[in-house]
Design a protein around this motif. Structure first.
Motif, PDB file in Angstrom:
ATOM      1  N   PHE A 273       2.386  34.488   2.134  1.00  0.00           N
ATOM      2  CA  PHE A 273       1.676  33.309   2.624  1.00  0.00           C
ATOM      3  C   PHE A 273       2.593  32.096   2.643  1.00  0.00           C
ATOM      4  N   SER A 274       3.523  32.016   1.694  1.00  0.00           N
ATOM      5  CA  SER A 274       4.487  30.912   1.705  1.00  0.00           C
ATOM      6  C   SER A 274       5.329  30.956   2.970  1.00  0.00           C
ATOM      7  N   GLY A 279       6.508  28.986   8.186  1.00  0.00           N
ATOM      8  CA  GLY A 279       6.794  29.362   9.565  1.00  0.00           C
ATOM      9  C   GLY A 279       5.917  28.623  10.560  1.00  0.00           C
ATOM     10  N   LEU A 280       4.641  28.436  10.232  1.00  0.00           N
ATOM     11  CA  LEU A 280       3.750  27.687  11.122  1.00  0.00           C
ATOM     12  C   LEU A 280       4.178  26.227  11.226  1.00  0.00           C
ATOM     13  N   ASP A 287      12.956  20.336  15.956  1.00  0.00           N
ATOM     14  CA  ASP A 287      14.307  20.638  15.492  1.00  0.00           C
ATOM     15  C   ASP A 287      14.535  22.133  15.319  1.00  0.00           C
ATOM     16  N   ALA A 288      13.447  22.924  15.176  1.00  0.00           N
ATOM     17  CA  ALA A 288      13.574  24.375  14.972  1.00  0.00           C
ATOM     18  C   ALA A 288      13.353  25.149  16.253  1.00  0.00           C
ATOM     19  N   ALA A 289      13.362  24.474  17.407  1.00  0.00           N
ATOM     20  CA  ALA A 289      13.048  25.146  18.672  1.00  0.00           C
ATOM     21  C   ALA A 289      14.029  26.269  18.987  1.00  0.00           C
ATOM     22  N   GLY A 290      15.289  26.104  18.570  1.00  0.00           N
ATOM     23  CA  GLY A 290      16.281  27.128  18.861  1.00  0.00           C
ATOM     24  C   GLY A 290      16.066  28.422  18.102  1.00  0.00           C
ATOM     25  N   TYR A 291      15.263  28.387  17.058  1.00  0.00           N
ATOM     26  CA  TYR A 291      15.028  29.583  16.237  1.00  0.00           C
ATOM     27  C   TYR A 291      13.719  30.296  16.583  1.00  0.00           C
ATOM     28  N   LEU A 292      12.938  29.720  17.492  1.00  0.00           N
ATOM     29  CA  LEU A 292      11.618  30.285  17.780  1.00  0.00           C
ATOM     30  C   LEU A 292      11.735  31.521  18.664  1.00  0.00           C
ATOM     31  N   SER A 325       5.277  30.534  21.088  1.00  0.00           N
ATOM     32  CA  SER A 325       6.577  30.382  20.441  1.00  0.00           C
ATOM     33  C   SER A 325       6.358  30.094  18.958  1.00  0.00           C
ATOM     34  N   ILE A 326       6.839  30.982  18.122  1.00  0.00           N
ATOM     35  CA  ILE A 326       6.661  30.840  16.676  1.00  0.00           C
ATOM     36  C   ILE A 326       7.977  31.109  15.971  1.00  0.00           C
ATOM     37  N   HIS A 327       8.059  30.640  14.751  1.00  0.00           N
ATOM     38  CA  HIS A 327       9.231  30.900  13.927  1.00  0.00           C
ATOM     39  C   HIS A 327       9.142  32.319  13.369  1.00  0.00           C
ATOM     40  N   PRO A 328      10.271  33.020  13.233  1.00  0.00           N
ATOM     41  CA  PRO A 328      10.226  34.389  12.693  1.00  0.00           C
ATOM     42  C   PRO A 328       9.574  34.496  11.320  1.00  0.00           C
TER      43      PRO A 328
END
Length: 475
Positions: A273-274, A279-280, A287-292, A325-328
């Motif tokens: 859950f952390s 990630g959400l 700033d994290a768009a390149g990792y999505l 588009s989400i973070h891994p």
């Protein structure tokens, strides 16, 4: 058939009911006796009845076979004091009288007609030899199998990381693996960057499983409970189905069974859950768009609880697009929470089954287990994973855990409430969003006819504008 009945068959060839047995059947009974576990010595039974039981502890009225194969003795009768105090006294006296040969179990009397007059269930005492009742040591082959399964789980975790980047994979690679008519293999070196970028997600998925096992070991250590080596179960959808971890010592009581069983899933769920929460947050951070990574919005219909949480963070517009588009970290947390929920289902020898058995008893586990099997069979829980998970449990984890030494004393109200609350959240996690609610909340899309494409089979729609144009054309 009791040991006494078998003995009469061996010596006379006639059962207590007078049924005649052939010499072949008698020889078969003898072979089963020789190959079976060692039974309790009758002379020790006589000594124990004389030295341990009596008016001040437990008055024995009859005896029955005890254990999986009737290799032990179950003493039935009337309790003469507080059950915990009587049990502790009998355990001390057993060691004094017979040494370190036997284990004594306090269990509920089977088929009791009425509860104990002092309150609670009627109890009886089972006697088994230590070498029969205690689990054996881990063998070399078991270590080899565990290592092999762990390597396969590492591979399946990497596969999940690669699958999360499906929308970014080179078209030639995807076509080769999805088109049955494709014959020429693509340049597999094109996959190397994707494998490298998939490793962080694989680390997260695998880390949850390791943290799960650490939770079990941390809960077992202060209670002096030995655990076996975990056998990780690889799965290409979640990375892993969790691990099979056996108890390598007899549990002292039901409280210990609950605490050790629930510690693993709670530890794994806390870490998952952390990652899911962070990630959400990162998914909405420019700033994290390149990792999505882009995933189909239909993914979020797989869980009622996780879908609603994602909807609250990402918003209606993002969740109503064809892809999101989400973070891994969201994927790693989702996989970990789903795996933890599966392992907390109240059935068999899963962590949830052990916890239910410890908190509410074996009869409650039977009722919960039948309900769980029915929900899995109907696909109500777990969606497309319900069938493979149900088969896995039936094959590997269907048998309930063996009884504790003290299998009678209650675990307390707060533990029962904690287990009940956990099972409630497990159901919310594994319950998919039905189409009407998903459409109302804007979570995912209903399946549409796929567009023809030379590269991908239908390809994913990469933004909400394309989806809107499709709907206009259809209307």
């Amino acid at each position: 058939m009791s040991p006494q009945s078998l003995f009469s068959i061996y010596t006379s060839g006639v059962s207590p009911e007078g049924t005649m047995y052939s010499s072949f059947q008698i020889d078969s009974f003898k072979l089963m006796e020789l190959l079976g576990p060692e039974k309790v010595d009758p002379s020790d039974v006589k000594l124990i009845k004389e030295k341990l039981f009596g008016y001040s502890t437990f008055w024995v009225t009859r005896e029955e076979p005890f254990g999986d194969l009737g290799e032990g003795i179950l003493f039935l009768g009337n309790l003469r004091g507080k059950r915990e105090e009587v049990f502790a006294k009998l355990q001390r006296q057993l060691t004094e009288v017979t040494g370190n040969k036997y284990n004594l179990f306090m269990v509920e009397e089977p088929n009791a007609e009425a509860p104990d007059p002092r309150g609670g269930p009627r109890v009886s005492f089972g006697l088994l030899r230590k070498e029969v009742s205690e689990p054996g040591p881990t063998t070399l082959w078991q270590y080899v199998i565990a290592l092999l399964l762990f390597v396969l789980t590492m591979g399946s975790s990497v596969e999940v990381g690669i699958a999360s980047q499906l929308a970014s994979l080179p078209p030639d690679v995807v076509k080769y693996f999805t088109d049955p008519n494709a014959t020429e293999p693509p340049d597999m070196q094109l996959l190397y960057p994707f494998v490298e970028s998939a490793l962080p997600l694989a680390y997260g998925v695998l880390g949850v499983q390791l943290f799960h096992e650490v939770g079990h070991f941390l809960a077992a250590f202060p209670k002096k409970v030995k655990l076996g080596i975990p056998y990780f179960i690889p799965n290409i959808t979640l990375g892993s189905f969790g691990a099979i971890t056996q108890f390598k010592s007899i549990l002292p009581d039901r409280k210990t069974k609950v605490d050790v069983s629930i510690a693993g899933p709670l530890a794994g769920a806390a870490l998952s859950f952390s990652m899911f929460f962070v990630g959400l947050l990162l998914s909405s951070n420019p700033d994290a768009a390149g990792y999505l990574v882009k995933v189909p919005s239909m993914l979020f219909q797989g869980s009622l609880l996780l879908g609603l949480i994602s909807r609250a963070f990402l918003g209606y517009t993002a969740m109503h697009a064809a892809t999101v588009s989400i973070h891994p970290l969201v994927i790693a947390g989702w996989c970990g929470l789903t795996t933890s929920a599966f392992n907390m289902l109240p059935v068999g020898c899963l962590d949830g089954g052990r916890a239910i058995q410890g908190a509410f008893g074996k009869n409650a586990l039977l009722a919960f287990g039948l309900t769980t099997y029915a929900l899995l069979g109907l696909g109500v829980l777990g969606g497309p994973l319900s069938l493979p998970w149900g088969l896995y449990v039936l094959i590997c984890q269907r048998a309930p855990e063996k009884p504790c030494l003290n299998d009678v004393s209650e675990v307390g109200t707060w533990r029962q409430v904690a287990i009940g609350t956990t099972v409630f959240f497990v159901v919310l996690t594994l319950l998919p969003l039905w189409d009407e609610l998903a459409e109302e909340l804007g979570i995912g899309l209903l399946l549409l006819p796929l567009l023809p494409s030379d590269d991908l089979l239908g390809c994913c729609l990469h933004d909400a504008d394309i989806y809107a144009r499709m709907q206009n054309e259809q209307t």
